[in-house]
Design a protein around this motif. Structure first.
Motif, short mmCIF file in Angstrom:
data_model
loop_
_atom_site.label_atom_id
_atom_site.label_comp_id
_atom_site.label_asym_id
_atom_site.label_seq_id
_atom_site.Cartn_x
_atom_site.Cartn_y
_atom_site.Cartn_z
N GLU A 1 19.11 -12.77 12.78
CA GLU A 1 18.14 -12.36 13.81
C GLU A 1 16.83 -13.13 13.70
OE1 GLU A 1 18.15 -7.90 14.37
OE2 GLU A 1 19.61 -8.13 12.76
N ILE A 2 16.64 -13.70 12.50
CA ILE A 2 15.41 -14.47 12.25
C ILE A 2 15.79 -15.83 11.69
CG2 ILE A 2 13.33 -14.58 10.82
CD1 ILE A 2 13.44 -11.50 10.70
N LEU A 3 15.09 -16.86 12.15
CA LEU A 3 15.31 -18.20 11.60
C LEU A 3 14.05 -18.64 10.86
CD1 LEU A 3 16.98 -20.73 14.07
CD2 LEU A 3 17.58 -20.24 11.70
N LEU B 1 19.96 -24.72 21.12
CA LEU B 1 20.69 -23.63 20.47
C LEU B 1 19.87 -22.34 20.47
CD1 LEU B 1 22.13 -25.61 17.43
CD2 LEU B 1 23.41 -24.77 19.39
N TRP B 2 18.57 -22.51 20.26
CA TRP B 2 17.69 -21.34 20.17
C TRP B 2 17.60 -20.63 21.53
CZ3 TRP B 2 12.72 -20.82 22.53
CH2 TRP B 2 12.04 -19.66 22.15
N SER B 3 17.56 -21.42 22.60
CA SER B 3 17.34 -20.83 23.94
C SER B 3 18.51 -19.93 24.35
CB SER B 3 17.15 -21.93 24.97
OG SER B 3 18.33 -22.69 25.09
N ARG B 4 19.66 -20.06 23.72
CA ARG B 4 20.81 -19.25 24.11
C ARG B 4 20.64 -17.78 23.73
NH1 ARG B 4 25.90 -23.27 22.75
NH2 ARG B 4 24.80 -25.14 23.44
N ASP B 5 20.04 -17.53 22.57
CA ASP B 5 19.88 -16.11 22.20
C ASP B 5 18.51 -15.79 21.61
OD1 ASP B 5 20.28 -17.51 19.94
OD2 ASP B 5 22.03 -16.40 19.24
N ARG B 6 17.61 -16.77 21.64
CA ARG B 6 16.20 -16.54 21.27
C ARG B 6 16.00 -15.66 20.04
NH1 ARG B 6 11.96 -18.08 25.60
NH2 ARG B 6 13.24 -19.57 26.71
N LYS B 7 16.26 -16.23 18.91
CA LYS B 7 15.95 -15.55 17.67
C LYS B 7 14.46 -15.70 17.39
CE LYS B 7 20.41 -17.14 16.05
NZ LYS B 7 21.10 -15.90 16.33
N ALA B 8 13.95 -14.85 16.53
CA ALA B 8 12.57 -15.04 16.08
C ALA B 8 12.57 -16.21 15.11
CB ALA B 8 12.08 -13.78 15.38
N ARG C 1 -4.95 -13.34 1.09
CA ARG C 1 -4.68 -12.33 2.13
C ARG C 1 -4.44 -12.88 3.53
NH1 ARG C 1 -4.91 -7.49 1.26
NH2 ARG C 1 -5.33 -6.70 -0.82
N SER C 2 -3.20 -12.94 3.90
CA SER C 2 -2.87 -13.46 5.22
C SER C 2 -2.06 -12.44 6.00
CB SER C 2 -2.06 -14.75 5.09
OG SER C 2 -2.78 -15.71 4.38
N ASP C 3 -2.33 -12.37 7.28
CA ASP C 3 -1.55 -11.52 8.18
C ASP C 3 -0.92 -12.40 9.23
OD1 ASP C 3 -2.39 -8.66 7.37
OD2 ASP C 3 -4.29 -9.78 7.52
N LEU C 4 0.36 -12.15 9.47
CA LEU C 4 1.05 -12.94 10.47
C LEU C 4 2.19 -12.11 11.03
CD1 LEU C 4 1.58 -15.74 11.85
CD2 LEU C 4 3.13 -16.22 9.96
N ALA C 5 2.29 -12.08 12.36
CA ALA C 5 3.40 -11.35 12.97
C ALA C 5 4.16 -12.29 13.89
CB ALA C 5 2.89 -10.15 13.75
N VAL C 6 5.48 -12.19 13.83
CA VAL C 6 6.34 -12.94 14.73
C VAL C 6 7.16 -11.92 15.51
CG1 VAL C 6 8.15 -14.68 14.92
CG2 VAL C 6 6.46 -14.85 13.09
N ALA C 7 7.00 -11.95 16.85
CA ALA C 7 7.73 -10.98 17.68
C ALA C 7 9.19 -11.39 17.79
CB ALA C 7 7.09 -10.93 19.07
N PRO C 8 10.07 -10.44 18.11
CA PRO C 8 11.47 -10.81 18.33
C PRO C 8 11.55 -11.85 19.45
CG PRO C 8 11.25 -8.42 18.22
CD PRO C 8 9.86 -8.99 18.24
#
Lengths: 274, 264
Positions: free
Chosen positions: A162-164, A188-195, A33-40
Protein backbone atom coordinates in the motif's frame (compact mmCIF):
# COMPACT_ATOMS: atom_id res chain seq x y z
CA UNK A 1 -8.37 15.51 -1.22
CA UNK A 2 -11.45 14.98 0.96
CA UNK A 3 -10.68 11.31 1.18
CA UNK A 4 -7.19 12.07 2.43
CA UNK A 5 -8.59 14.26 5.17
CA UNK A 6 -11.07 11.66 6.34
CA UNK A 7 -8.78 8.67 6.27
CA UNK A 8 -5.63 8.55 8.41
CA UNK A 9 -2.46 9.32 6.43
CA UNK A 10 -0.60 6.37 4.92
CA UNK A 11 2.54 7.55 6.64
CA UNK A 12 2.68 9.99 9.52
CA UNK A 13 6.03 10.72 11.09
CA UNK A 14 5.46 12.58 14.33
CA UNK A 15 8.31 14.33 16.10
CA UNK A 16 10.80 11.87 14.73
CA UNK A 17 14.42 12.44 15.62
CA UNK A 18 17.31 10.10 15.07
CA UNK A 19 20.70 10.09 16.67
CA UNK A 20 23.43 7.53 16.22
CA UNK A 21 25.80 6.55 18.96
CA UNK A 22 29.33 7.10 17.77
CA UNK A 23 32.06 4.54 18.28
CA UNK A 24 34.34 7.15 19.83
CA UNK A 25 31.64 8.15 22.30
CA UNK A 26 28.95 10.78 22.12
CA UNK A 27 26.13 10.82 19.62
CA UNK A 28 25.54 12.09 16.13
CA UNK A 29 22.16 13.76 15.78
CA UNK A 30 21.21 13.01 12.20
CA UNK A 31 17.62 14.17 12.16
CA UNK A 32 15.93 16.54 14.61
CA UNK A 33 12.20 16.47 15.39
CA UNK A 34 10.52 16.14 12.06
CA UNK A 35 6.88 15.78 11.13
CA UNK A 36 5.81 14.46 7.78
CA UNK A 37 2.55 13.04 6.52
CA UNK A 38 1.91 11.23 3.26
CA UNK A 39 -1.76 10.81 2.33
CA UNK A 40 -3.01 7.60 0.70
CA UNK A 41 -2.35 7.83 -3.02
CA UNK A 42 0.00 10.78 -2.63
CA UNK A 43 3.43 10.91 -4.23
CA UNK A 44 5.81 12.81 -1.99
CA UNK A 45 9.43 13.44 -2.90
CA UNK A 46 12.02 14.40 -0.31
CA UNK A 47 15.00 16.39 -1.47
CA UNK A 48 17.96 17.70 0.43
CA UNK A 49 21.71 17.97 0.27
CA UNK A 50 23.91 14.90 0.61
CA UNK A 51 24.04 13.61 4.13
CA UNK A 52 20.91 15.38 5.36
CA UNK A 53 19.20 12.27 6.66
CA UNK A 54 16.62 11.78 3.92
CA UNK A 55 17.30 8.07 3.74
CA UNK A 56 17.35 7.86 7.52
CA UNK A 57 13.84 9.26 7.63
CA UNK A 58 12.77 6.77 4.99
CA UNK A 59 14.20 3.90 7.02
CA UNK A 60 12.10 5.00 9.97
CA UNK A 61 8.98 4.79 7.80
CA UNK A 62 10.11 1.35 6.68
CA UNK A 63 10.64 0.20 10.25
CA UNK A 64 14.26 -0.65 9.46
CA UNK A 65 15.34 1.98 11.95
CA UNK A 66 13.70 2.86 15.25
CA UNK A 67 13.53 6.62 15.85
CA UNK A 68 15.23 7.99 18.94
CA UNK A 69 12.16 10.03 19.74
CA UNK A 70 8.76 10.32 18.14
CA UNK A 71 6.88 7.69 16.24
CA UNK A 72 5.78 6.56 12.82
CA UNK A 73 2.08 5.86 12.26
CA UNK A 74 1.10 3.75 9.28
CA UNK A 75 -2.57 4.22 8.37
CA UNK A 76 -3.13 5.44 11.89
CA UNK A 77 -1.45 2.50 13.57
CA UNK A 78 1.80 3.02 15.41
CA UNK A 79 4.62 1.18 13.66
CA UNK A 80 6.47 -1.46 15.66
CA UNK A 81 9.03 -3.53 13.82
CA UNK A 82 9.07 -3.72 10.05
CA UNK A 83 6.45 -1.93 8.03
CA UNK A 84 4.56 -4.83 6.45
CA UNK A 85 2.43 -2.51 4.34
CA UNK A 86 5.41 -0.98 2.57
CA UNK A 87 7.55 -2.00 -0.36
CA UNK A 88 11.09 -0.62 -0.37
CA UNK A 89 13.20 0.13 -3.41
CA UNK A 90 16.85 0.47 -2.46
CA UNK A 91 19.50 2.62 -4.02
CA UNK A 92 22.05 -0.18 -4.06
CA UNK A 93 21.53 -3.52 -5.72
CA UNK A 94 19.30 -5.53 -3.44
CA UNK A 95 18.47 -8.43 -5.72
CA UNK A 96 19.64 -11.85 -4.67
CA UNK A 97 22.54 -12.46 -7.06
CA UNK A 98 22.05 -16.24 -6.85
CA UNK A 99 18.52 -16.09 -8.22
CA UNK A 100 17.39 -15.38 -11.76
CA UNK A 101 15.24 -12.32 -12.47
CA UNK A 102 12.18 -14.58 -12.44
CA UNK A 103 13.06 -16.20 -9.11
CA UNK A 104 13.91 -12.86 -7.58
CA UNK A 105 10.44 -11.58 -8.37
CA UNK A 106 8.60 -14.82 -7.61
CA UNK A 107 10.25 -15.23 -4.21
CA UNK A 108 8.62 -11.98 -3.08
CA UNK A 109 5.29 -13.83 -3.00
CA UNK A 110 6.55 -16.72 -0.88
CA UNK A 111 6.01 -14.91 2.44
CA UNK A 112 2.39 -14.43 1.34
CA UNK A 113 1.95 -18.17 1.05
CA UNK A 114 1.37 -18.06 -2.72
CA UNK A 115 2.11 -21.40 -4.37
CA UNK A 116 5.28 -21.58 -6.39
CA UNK A 117 3.52 -22.16 -9.69
CA UNK A 118 1.19 -19.20 -9.16
CA UNK A 119 4.10 -17.04 -8.01
CA UNK A 120 6.09 -17.88 -11.13
CA UNK A 121 3.16 -17.07 -13.37
CA UNK A 122 2.61 -13.73 -11.70
CA UNK A 123 6.34 -12.98 -11.73
CA UNK A 124 6.36 -13.51 -15.50
CA UNK A 125 3.46 -11.07 -15.80
CA UNK A 126 5.27 -8.47 -13.76
CA UNK A 127 8.52 -8.88 -15.63
CA UNK A 128 6.55 -8.36 -18.84
CA UNK A 129 5.01 -5.25 -17.33
CA UNK A 130 8.46 -3.76 -16.67
CA UNK A 131 9.60 -4.79 -20.16
CA UNK A 132 11.85 -7.70 -19.28
CA UNK A 133 10.05 -10.66 -20.83
CA UNK A 134 13.17 -11.63 -22.73
CA UNK A 135 15.36 -11.59 -19.63
CA UNK A 136 13.50 -13.72 -17.10
CA UNK A 137 16.23 -16.34 -16.87
CA UNK A 138 19.11 -13.91 -16.50
CA UNK A 139 21.03 -13.59 -13.28
CA UNK A 140 21.40 -10.04 -11.94
CA UNK A 141 25.05 -9.70 -13.00
CA UNK A 142 24.01 -10.38 -16.60
CA UNK A 143 21.60 -7.43 -16.54
CA UNK A 144 22.35 -3.74 -16.96
CA UNK A 145 21.84 -1.34 -14.05
CA UNK A 146 18.52 -0.18 -15.49
CA UNK A 147 17.32 -3.74 -16.02
CA UNK A 148 18.22 -4.64 -12.44
CA UNK A 149 16.14 -1.68 -11.26
CA UNK A 150 13.23 -2.95 -13.34
CA UNK A 151 13.52 -6.36 -11.70
CA UNK A 152 13.66 -4.69 -8.29
CA UNK A 153 10.59 -2.63 -9.16
CA UNK A 154 8.71 -5.79 -10.22
CA UNK A 155 9.88 -7.54 -7.04
CA UNK A 156 8.53 -4.71 -4.91
CA UNK A 157 5.26 -4.14 -6.76
CA UNK A 158 4.26 -7.78 -7.17
CA UNK A 159 3.43 -7.80 -3.47
CA UNK A 160 1.02 -4.94 -4.10
CA UNK A 161 2.17 -2.91 -1.08
CA UNK A 162 0.00 0.00 0.00
CA UNK A 163 3.04 2.20 0.46
CA UNK A 164 6.12 2.56 -1.72
CA UNK A 165 9.35 3.75 -0.14
CA UNK A 166 12.09 4.65 -2.56
CA UNK A 167 15.63 5.59 -1.62
CA UNK A 168 17.23 7.33 -4.61
CA UNK A 169 16.29 4.25 -6.60
CA UNK A 170 17.47 5.65 -9.92
CA UNK A 171 20.55 7.33 -8.50
CA UNK A 172 23.14 4.98 -10.00
CA UNK A 173 21.60 5.12 -13.50
CA UNK A 174 22.55 7.31 -16.43
CA UNK A 175 20.34 10.27 -17.38
CA UNK A 176 18.40 8.62 -20.21
CA UNK A 177 17.75 5.46 -18.24
CA UNK A 178 16.57 7.57 -15.31
CA UNK A 179 13.97 9.24 -17.49
CA UNK A 180 12.74 5.95 -18.87
CA UNK A 181 12.56 4.47 -15.37
CA UNK A 182 10.78 7.58 -14.09
CA UNK A 183 8.11 7.26 -16.75
CA UNK A 184 7.78 3.54 -16.09
CA UNK A 185 7.34 4.26 -12.39
CA UNK A 186 4.67 6.91 -13.04
CA UNK A 187 2.88 4.59 -15.44
CA UNK A 188 2.80 1.73 -12.92
CA UNK A 189 1.95 4.05 -10.05
CA UNK A 190 -0.95 5.73 -11.88
CA UNK A 191 -2.81 2.39 -12.13
CA UNK A 192 -3.51 2.09 -8.42
CA UNK A 193 -1.90 5.17 -6.82
CA UNK A 194 -0.05 3.90 -3.82
CA UNK A 195 1.31 6.32 -1.28
CA UNK A 196 4.90 7.04 -2.26
CA UNK A 197 7.80 8.47 -0.29
CA UNK A 198 10.55 9.10 -2.80
CA UNK A 199 13.97 10.25 -1.65
CA UNK A 200 16.25 11.92 -4.16
CA UNK A 201 18.92 14.59 -4.37
CA UNK A 202 17.77 15.50 -7.87
CA UNK A 203 15.26 18.36 -7.61
CA UNK A 204 14.13 18.08 -11.24
CA UNK A 205 13.38 14.41 -10.79
CA UNK A 206 11.47 15.19 -7.61
CA UNK A 207 9.26 17.83 -9.26
CA UNK A 208 8.67 15.73 -12.38
CA UNK A 209 7.47 12.76 -10.34
CA UNK A 210 5.81 14.05 -7.21
CA UNK A 211 2.61 15.72 -5.99
CA UNK A 212 4.58 17.39 -3.23
CA UNK A 213 8.23 18.15 -2.68
CA UNK A 214 9.60 18.28 0.85
CA UNK A 215 12.95 19.95 1.42
CA UNK A 216 15.28 18.89 4.21
CA UNK A 217 17.98 21.06 5.69
CA UNK A 218 21.67 20.20 5.69
CA UNK A 219 22.68 17.71 8.37
CA UNK A 220 23.49 17.12 11.13
CA UNK A 221 20.32 17.93 13.08
CA UNK A 222 18.46 18.06 9.79
CA UNK A 223 14.82 19.06 9.71
CA UNK A 224 12.13 19.69 7.16
CA UNK A 225 12.46 23.29 6.00
CA UNK A 226 10.07 23.42 3.09
CA UNK A 227 6.94 21.75 1.76
CA UNK A 228 5.92 22.60 -1.81
CA UNK A 229 2.87 21.32 -3.67
CA UNK A 230 3.52 20.48 -7.31
CA UNK A 231 0.45 21.58 -9.24
CA UNK A 232 1.38 19.93 -12.52
CA UNK A 233 -1.20 17.81 -14.30
CA UNK A 234 -1.09 14.09 -14.82
CA UNK A 235 -0.35 11.95 -16.68
CA UNK A 236 3.10 13.40 -17.13
CA UNK A 237 6.04 12.65 -19.33
CA UNK A 238 8.97 13.46 -17.15
CA UNK A 239 11.18 14.50 -20.06
CA UNK A 240 8.60 16.85 -21.58
CA UNK A 241 7.30 18.30 -18.36
CA UNK A 242 10.67 19.90 -17.72
CA UNK A 243 10.06 22.34 -20.53
CA UNK A 244 6.77 23.69 -19.13
CA UNK A 245 6.74 27.19 -17.59
CA UNK A 246 4.97 25.92 -14.44
CA UNK A 247 7.79 23.47 -13.92
CA UNK A 248 10.29 26.31 -13.97
CA UNK A 249 8.28 28.38 -11.56
CA UNK A 250 8.08 25.51 -9.07
CA UNK A 251 11.74 24.70 -9.57
CA UNK A 252 12.68 28.30 -8.88
CA UNK A 253 10.61 28.46 -5.71
CA UNK A 254 12.01 25.22 -4.26
CA UNK A 255 15.56 25.93 -5.35
CA UNK A 256 15.45 29.21 -3.41
CA UNK A 257 15.11 27.11 -0.25
CA UNK A 258 17.23 24.14 -1.27
CA UNK A 259 20.15 26.19 -2.52
CA UNK A 260 21.02 27.58 0.87
CA UNK A 261 20.94 24.10 2.38
CA UNK A 262 23.18 22.68 -0.31
CA UNK A 263 25.66 25.49 0.23
CA UNK A 264 25.61 24.90 3.96
CA UNK A 265 26.20 21.20 3.41
CA UNK A 266 29.19 21.96 1.21
CA UNK A 267 30.54 24.39 3.75
CA UNK A 268 30.40 21.63 6.34
CA UNK A 269 32.35 19.29 4.16
CA UNK A 270 29.58 17.20 2.61
CA UNK A 271 31.43 13.95 3.33
CA UNK A 272 28.82 12.60 5.73
CA UNK A 273 26.35 10.09 4.44
CA UNK A 274 22.70 9.99 5.22
CA UNK B 1 44.67 -18.17 -25.04
CA UNK B 2 42.94 -21.03 -26.80
CA UNK B 3 42.40 -24.21 -24.87
CA UNK B 4 44.44 -26.56 -27.08
CA UNK B 5 47.39 -24.15 -27.06
CA UNK B 6 47.23 -23.90 -23.29
CA UNK B 7 47.02 -27.66 -22.92
CA UNK B 8 50.01 -28.12 -25.24
CA UNK B 9 52.06 -25.63 -23.22
CA UNK B 10 51.09 -27.31 -19.96
CA UNK B 11 52.13 -30.68 -21.32
CA UNK B 12 55.39 -29.19 -22.62
CA UNK B 13 56.29 -27.97 -19.12
CA UNK B 14 55.73 -31.47 -17.73
CA UNK B 15 57.81 -33.06 -20.48
CA UNK B 16 60.66 -30.60 -19.97
CA UNK B 17 60.71 -31.37 -16.24
CA UNK B 18 60.78 -35.11 -16.93
CA UNK B 19 63.49 -34.59 -19.53
CA UNK B 20 65.69 -32.60 -17.13
CA UNK B 21 65.15 -35.27 -14.50
CA UNK B 22 66.04 -37.95 -17.04
CA UNK B 23 69.21 -36.22 -18.21
CA UNK B 24 70.46 -35.47 -14.70
CA UNK B 25 69.96 -39.04 -13.52
CA UNK B 26 71.12 -41.02 -16.56
CA UNK B 27 73.53 -38.98 -18.67
CA UNK B 28 76.98 -38.52 -17.14
CA UNK B 29 77.98 -34.86 -17.23
CA UNK B 30 81.65 -34.14 -16.62
CA UNK B 31 82.37 -37.76 -15.78
CA UNK B 32 79.55 -38.36 -13.35
CA UNK B 33 75.79 -38.26 -13.07
CA UNK B 34 74.65 -35.12 -11.24
CA UNK B 35 71.81 -36.94 -9.46
CA UNK B 36 72.37 -40.42 -8.11
CA UNK B 37 69.59 -42.69 -9.41
CA UNK B 38 69.61 -44.50 -6.09
CA UNK B 39 68.33 -41.38 -4.36
CA UNK B 40 66.40 -39.82 -7.24
CA UNK B 41 65.39 -42.82 -9.38
CA UNK B 42 64.80 -42.09 -13.05
CA UNK B 43 61.60 -41.04 -14.84
CA UNK B 44 61.58 -44.16 -16.97
CA UNK B 45 61.88 -46.44 -13.94
CA UNK B 46 59.12 -44.52 -12.18
CA UNK B 47 56.81 -44.66 -15.21
CA UNK B 48 57.55 -48.35 -15.60
CA UNK B 49 56.64 -48.87 -11.94
CA UNK B 50 53.42 -46.89 -12.32
CA UNK B 51 52.55 -48.92 -15.37
CA UNK B 52 53.32 -52.15 -13.49
CA UNK B 53 51.15 -51.10 -10.54
CA UNK B 54 48.20 -50.41 -12.78
CA UNK B 55 48.84 -53.39 -15.06
CA UNK B 56 48.98 -55.78 -12.14
CA UNK B 57 45.89 -54.08 -10.72
CA UNK B 58 47.30 -53.89 -7.20
CA UNK B 59 47.03 -50.10 -7.08
CA UNK B 60 43.27 -49.92 -7.59
CA UNK B 61 42.49 -51.18 -4.12
CA UNK B 62 44.81 -48.58 -2.57
CA UNK B 63 43.41 -45.80 -4.74
CA UNK B 64 39.88 -46.84 -3.88
CA UNK B 65 40.56 -46.76 -0.16
CA UNK B 66 42.25 -43.37 -0.32
CA UNK B 67 39.38 -42.03 -2.40
CA UNK B 68 36.81 -43.39 0.05
CA UNK B 69 38.62 -41.80 3.00
CA UNK B 70 38.92 -38.51 1.14
CA UNK B 71 35.24 -38.42 0.22
CA UNK B 72 34.07 -39.38 3.71
CA UNK B 73 36.37 -36.82 5.36
CA UNK B 74 35.15 -34.17 2.94
CA UNK B 75 31.46 -34.94 3.40
CA UNK B 76 31.54 -35.18 7.21
CA UNK B 77 33.85 -32.19 7.52
CA UNK B 78 31.67 -30.07 5.24
CA UNK B 79 28.40 -31.00 6.92
CA UNK B 80 29.90 -30.32 10.35
CA UNK B 81 31.45 -27.07 9.17
CA UNK B 82 28.20 -25.86 7.61
CA UNK B 83 26.07 -26.68 10.67
CA UNK B 84 28.47 -25.13 13.16
CA UNK B 85 29.22 -22.22 10.85
CA UNK B 86 25.53 -21.36 10.72
CA UNK B 87 24.94 -21.80 14.44
CA UNK B 88 27.95 -19.67 15.37
CA UNK B 89 27.20 -16.96 12.83
CA UNK B 90 23.60 -16.59 14.01
CA UNK B 91 24.38 -16.90 17.71
CA UNK B 92 26.61 -14.05 18.86
CA UNK B 93 26.93 -15.41 22.39
CA UNK B 94 27.95 -18.93 21.35
CA UNK B 95 30.50 -17.52 18.93
CA UNK B 96 31.97 -15.24 21.61
CA UNK B 97 32.14 -17.96 24.26
CA UNK B 98 33.69 -20.62 22.05
CA UNK B 99 35.98 -18.28 20.14
CA UNK B 100 39.25 -19.11 22.00
CA UNK B 101 38.56 -22.84 21.85
CA UNK B 102 37.88 -22.78 18.13
CA UNK B 103 41.06 -20.82 17.55
CA UNK B 104 43.09 -23.16 19.75
CA UNK B 105 41.68 -26.27 18.08
CA UNK B 106 42.34 -24.85 14.64
CA UNK B 107 45.92 -23.92 15.51
CA UNK B 108 46.74 -27.43 16.69
CA UNK B 109 48.96 -29.29 14.18
CA UNK B 110 46.73 -32.16 13.06
CA UNK B 111 49.65 -34.60 12.66
CA UNK B 112 49.90 -34.94 16.44
CA UNK B 113 46.29 -36.16 16.44
CA UNK B 114 46.96 -39.01 14.01
CA UNK B 115 48.30 -41.49 16.61
CA UNK B 116 45.41 -40.64 18.95
CA UNK B 117 42.91 -41.26 16.19
CA UNK B 118 44.65 -44.54 15.35
CA UNK B 119 44.19 -45.54 19.01
CA UNK B 120 40.55 -44.47 19.09
CA UNK B 121 39.38 -45.59 15.68
CA UNK B 122 41.84 -48.34 14.84
CA UNK B 123 44.10 -48.71 11.82
CA UNK B 124 41.21 -48.91 9.32
CA UNK B 125 39.75 -46.06 7.32
CA UNK B 126 38.00 -44.26 10.19
CA UNK B 127 41.16 -42.91 11.82
CA UNK B 128 42.05 -41.35 8.43
CA UNK B 129 38.56 -39.99 7.97
CA UNK B 130 38.80 -38.42 11.43
CA UNK B 131 42.11 -36.78 10.57
CA UNK B 132 40.73 -35.44 7.29
CA UNK B 133 37.62 -34.26 9.13
CA UNK B 134 39.62 -32.09 11.51
CA UNK B 135 41.24 -30.41 8.52
CA UNK B 136 38.14 -29.95 6.36
CA UNK B 137 35.86 -28.94 9.23
CA UNK B 138 37.71 -25.75 10.10
CA UNK B 139 38.11 -24.56 6.52
CA UNK B 140 34.40 -24.99 5.82
CA UNK B 141 33.42 -23.72 9.26
CA UNK B 142 35.33 -20.44 8.93
CA UNK B 143 34.09 -19.87 5.40
CA UNK B 144 30.44 -20.52 6.20
CA UNK B 145 30.74 -18.39 9.35
CA UNK B 146 32.21 -15.57 7.28
CA UNK B 147 29.69 -16.06 4.49
CA UNK B 148 26.68 -15.86 6.79
CA UNK B 149 28.03 -12.84 8.66
CA UNK B 150 28.96 -10.90 5.57
CA UNK B 151 25.70 -11.15 3.69
CA UNK B 152 25.12 -7.79 2.05
CA UNK B 153 23.04 -5.69 4.50
CA UNK B 154 21.05 -4.32 1.55
CA UNK B 155 20.09 -7.77 0.28
CA UNK B 156 19.15 -8.73 3.82
CA UNK B 157 17.11 -5.58 4.43
CA UNK B 158 15.37 -6.07 1.09
CA UNK B 159 14.51 -9.68 1.88
CA UNK B 160 13.12 -8.62 5.25
CA UNK B 161 11.08 -5.86 3.65
CA UNK B 162 9.66 -8.52 1.32
CA UNK B 163 8.29 -10.09 4.48
CA UNK B 164 10.56 -13.10 4.78
CA UNK B 165 10.63 -14.86 8.12
CA UNK B 166 13.74 -16.34 9.69
CA UNK B 167 13.32 -19.68 7.91
CA UNK B 168 12.84 -18.05 4.51
CA UNK B 169 15.82 -15.78 5.09
CA UNK B 170 17.89 -18.85 5.87
CA UNK B 171 16.80 -20.58 2.70
CA UNK B 172 16.91 -17.69 0.25
CA UNK B 173 19.64 -15.46 1.64
CA UNK B 174 21.95 -16.96 4.26
CA UNK B 175 22.27 -20.41 2.76
CA UNK B 176 23.15 -19.34 -0.80
CA UNK B 177 25.53 -16.71 0.55
CA UNK B 178 27.27 -19.26 2.74
CA UNK B 179 27.38 -21.73 -0.13
CA UNK B 180 29.29 -19.23 -2.25
CA UNK B 181 31.93 -18.89 0.39
CA UNK B 182 32.03 -22.61 0.91
CA UNK B 183 32.61 -23.20 -2.76
CA UNK B 184 35.42 -20.69 -2.85
CA UNK B 185 37.14 -22.96 -0.32
CA UNK B 186 36.09 -26.21 -1.94
CA UNK B 187 39.37 -26.84 -3.71
CA UNK B 188 41.29 -26.27 -0.51
CA UNK B 189 38.86 -28.43 1.46
CA UNK B 190 39.08 -31.36 -0.94
CA UNK B 191 42.86 -31.03 -0.98
CA UNK B 192 42.96 -31.14 2.81
CA UNK B 193 40.65 -34.15 2.92
CA UNK B 194 43.18 -35.94 0.75
CA UNK B 195 46.08 -34.73 2.89
CA UNK B 196 44.31 -36.10 5.97
CA UNK B 197 43.78 -39.46 4.30
CA UNK B 198 47.31 -39.82 2.97
CA UNK B 199 49.05 -38.59 6.13
CA UNK B 200 46.87 -40.90 8.20
CA UNK B 201 47.75 -43.84 6.01
CA UNK B 202 51.38 -42.88 6.07
CA UNK B 203 51.47 -42.89 9.86
CA UNK B 204 49.74 -46.20 10.34
CA UNK B 205 47.61 -48.38 8.12
CA UNK B 206 47.62 -51.43 5.89
CA UNK B 207 46.24 -49.94 2.70
CA UNK B 208 45.98 -46.73 0.68
CA UNK B 209 48.36 -44.52 -1.28
CA UNK B 210 50.00 -43.18 1.86
CA UNK B 211 50.65 -46.73 2.97
CA UNK B 212 52.18 -47.58 -0.43
CA UNK B 213 54.55 -44.65 -0.21
CA UNK B 214 55.49 -45.43 3.35
CA UNK B 215 56.08 -49.07 2.47
CA UNK B 216 58.43 -48.12 -0.36
CA UNK B 217 60.28 -45.60 1.81
CA UNK B 218 60.95 -48.11 4.56
CA UNK B 219 62.91 -50.32 2.14
CA UNK B 220 64.68 -47.39 0.41
CA UNK B 221 62.70 -48.07 -2.74
CA UNK B 222 62.93 -44.54 -4.13
CA UNK B 223 61.32 -45.58 -7.41
CA UNK B 224 58.32 -46.83 -5.45
CA UNK B 225 58.09 -43.56 -3.52
CA UNK B 226 58.19 -41.48 -6.69
CA UNK B 227 55.69 -43.78 -8.39
CA UNK B 228 53.35 -43.33 -5.42
CA UNK B 229 53.76 -39.55 -5.53
CA UNK B 230 53.13 -39.47 -9.26
CA UNK B 231 49.93 -41.46 -8.91
CA UNK B 232 48.91 -39.17 -6.04
CA UNK B 233 49.58 -36.09 -8.18
CA UNK B 234 47.43 -37.34 -11.06
CA UNK B 235 44.75 -38.38 -8.57
CA UNK B 236 44.68 -34.82 -7.17
CA UNK B 237 44.36 -33.31 -10.64
CA UNK B 238 41.42 -35.59 -11.44
CA UNK B 239 39.63 -34.75 -8.17
CA UNK B 240 40.25 -31.06 -8.72
CA UNK B 241 38.76 -31.27 -12.21
CA UNK B 242 35.65 -32.92 -10.77
CA UNK B 243 35.37 -30.15 -8.16
CA UNK B 244 35.73 -27.48 -10.84
CA UNK B 245 32.96 -29.10 -12.88
CA UNK B 246 30.61 -29.17 -9.85
CA UNK B 247 31.49 -25.59 -9.00
CA UNK B 248 30.70 -24.41 -12.52
CA UNK B 249 27.29 -26.03 -12.37
CA UNK B 250 26.33 -24.67 -8.96
CA UNK B 251 27.69 -21.15 -9.26
CA UNK B 252 26.32 -20.23 -12.67
CA UNK B 253 24.94 -17.03 -11.23
CA UNK B 254 28.35 -15.67 -10.31
CA UNK B 255 29.95 -12.97 -12.43
CA UNK B 256 32.94 -14.34 -14.29
CA UNK B 257 31.44 -17.79 -14.63
CA UNK B 258 29.65 -16.55 -17.72
CA UNK B 259 28.05 -19.46 -19.50
CA UNK B 260 25.01 -20.33 -21.54
CA UNK B 261 22.40 -19.78 -18.88
CA UNK B 262 20.22 -17.43 -20.85
CA UNK B 263 18.28 -19.93 -22.92
CA UNK B 264 14.97 -21.33 -21.85
Amino acid sequence: MEKALAAPPAIALRGVSISFRLAEGGAYDAVARSDLAVAPGEFVAIVGPTGCGKSTLLNVAAGLLAPSTGQADIFGVRLAGLNAKAGYLFQQDALMPWKTALDNVAVALEPRGVSRAAALARAREWLARVGLSAFVDRYPHMLSGGQRKRVALAQTLIRDPEILLMDEPFGPLDAQTRQIMGNLLLDLWSRDRKAVMFVTHDLEEAIALADRVVVMSAGPVATIVGDFPVGLGRPRDIAEIRTEPDFHAIHKAIWATLRGEVQRAYARGEGRTA
Amino acid sequence: MKRPTLLALQLAVGLVMLLVWHVLTTVPIGGRKLLDPFFFSTPLDVLARVWKDFYAGTIWRHLGITLLETVLAFVFGSVGGIVFGFVFARGELIAAVFDPYIKAANALPRVVLAPIFALWFGLGIWSKVALGFTLVFFIVFFNVYQGVREVSPTILANARMLGMNERQLLRHVYWPAALTWMFSSLHTAVGFALVGAVVGEYLGSAAGLGYKIHEAESVFDVTGVFAGMMILAVFVIVIDAVVTAIEKRLLVWRPGTQSTTTQG
